[in-house]
Design an enzyme around this catalytic site. Structure first.
Site, mmCIF file in Angstrom:
data_model
loop_
_atom_site.group_PDB
_atom_site.id
_atom_site.type_symbol
_atom_site.label_atom_id
_atom_site.label_comp_id
_atom_site.label_asym_id
_atom_site.label_seq_id
_atom_site.Cartn_x
_atom_site.Cartn_y
_atom_site.Cartn_z
ATOM 1 N N HIS A 1 56.423 38.640 66.856
ATOM 2 C CA HIS A 1 57.060 39.498 67.860
ATOM 3 C C HIS A 1 56.819 40.975 67.520
ATOM 4 O O HIS A 1 56.508 41.782 68.398
ATOM 5 C CB HIS A 1 58.573 39.269 67.912
ATOM 6 C CG HIS A 1 58.991 37.934 68.412
ATOM 7 N ND1 HIS A 1 59.875 37.148 67.703
ATOM 8 C CD2 HIS A 1 58.675 37.237 69.529
ATOM 9 C CE1 HIS A 1 60.085 36.030 68.386
ATOM 10 N NE2 HIS A 1 59.357 36.060 69.493
ATOM 11 N N LYS B 1 69.399 27.974 75.863
ATOM 12 C CA LYS B 1 68.503 27.613 74.764
ATOM 13 C C LYS B 1 69.272 27.280 73.493
ATOM 14 O O LYS B 1 68.676 26.856 72.512
ATOM 15 C CB LYS B 1 67.520 28.753 74.471
ATOM 16 C CG LYS B 1 66.331 28.801 75.403
ATOM 17 C CD LYS B 1 65.297 29.764 74.862
ATOM 18 C CE LYS B 1 63.986 29.647 75.591
ATOM 19 N NZ LYS B 1 62.966 30.547 75.019
ATOM 20 N N ARG C 1 50.268 33.012 72.053
ATOM 21 C CA ARG C 1 49.830 32.559 70.734
ATOM 22 C C ARG C 1 48.631 31.639 70.834
ATOM 23 O O ARG C 1 47.739 31.690 70.023
ATOM 24 C CB ARG C 1 50.959 31.810 70.022
ATOM 25 C CG ARG C 1 52.092 32.696 69.594
ATOM 26 C CD ARG C 1 53.162 31.852 68.991
ATOM 27 N NE ARG C 1 53.624 30.920 70.026
ATOM 28 C CZ ARG C 1 54.848 30.461 70.127
ATOM 29 N NH1 ARG C 1 55.740 30.797 69.255
ATOM 30 N NH2 ARG C 1 55.186 29.650 71.091
ATOM 31 N N SER D 1 59.672 31.231 66.435
ATOM 32 C CA SER D 1 61.064 31.272 65.969
ATOM 33 C C SER D 1 61.564 29.867 65.639
ATOM 34 O O SER D 1 62.282 29.674 64.661
ATOM 35 C CB SER D 1 61.961 31.906 67.030
ATOM 36 O OG SER D 1 61.629 33.245 67.231
#
Length: 182
Positions: A20, A44, A97, A135
């Site tokens: 990030h 989430k 990514r 993450s």
């Protein structure tokens, strides 16, 4: 007088990773003002509260030696395009990514363009050194006692260690924190 370019880099940042931060640093060179939008997104099931995530992002952003745009960190709990309009953004910045990210991001960019065609979406490819960092993986590795220092800042590693020690709920929390901080 040139119009000020404001960009929004949205995410959950639970927690913020070196990947990030790479996108933040690179995006800050492309706009005049970058707003890192920390999504509340309770759906989430984040490990950290919104306030904790905002604080961690601010800590890491403050540590940047930034020669680019001014950077601001704000929480938001509205539709991304509503938030972008609220802050006068002209571009949404998204990190990619791998090819697997592209389909989802492409669909989201298309929906956002339908909601507000005046706001562009810009994709930045993750750098080679951070394209595998997520993450979710950081939390999983940290929770199981693995070394996460190569994936997050020392400050974030400390926050994770403390959270996992609290989750463990054992009397030996300080030993677990020290192990994760090493």
């Amino acid at each position: 007088m040139a119009k000020r370019r404001i960009g929004v880099y949205p995410g959950t940042f639970d927690p913020i990773t070196n990947g990030h931060m790479d996108i933040i640093q690179r995006a800050s060179r492309l706009v005049d003002h970058l707003i890192v939008g920390v999504a509340r997104n309770a759906g989430k099931g984040p490990l950290f509260s919104t306030d904790e995530r905002v604080a961690m992002v601010r800590e890491d952003v403050t540590a940047l030696n930034n020669a680019g745009a001014s950077i601001e960190v704000r929480a938001f709990d509205t539709l991304l395009m509503h938030f972008a309009v609220e802050v006068n953004a002209t571009v949404i910045i998204r990190g990619l990514r791998a090819v697997s990210d592209f389909e989802y991001e492409f669909q989201m960019a298309g929906m956002n363009a339908r909601l507000n065609p005046k706001i562009e979406t810009m994709f930045l490819m993750a750098s080679e050194k951070s394209q595998f960092i997520s993450s979710r993986f950081v939390k999983e590795i940290g929770r199981l006692g693995g070394d996460i220092r190569g994936f997050v800042s020392g400050r974030v590693a400390d926050h994770l260690a403390e959270r996992f020690a609290l989750e463990a709920g054992n009397g030996d929390a300080s030993k677990q924190i020290q192990t994760l901080k090493q």
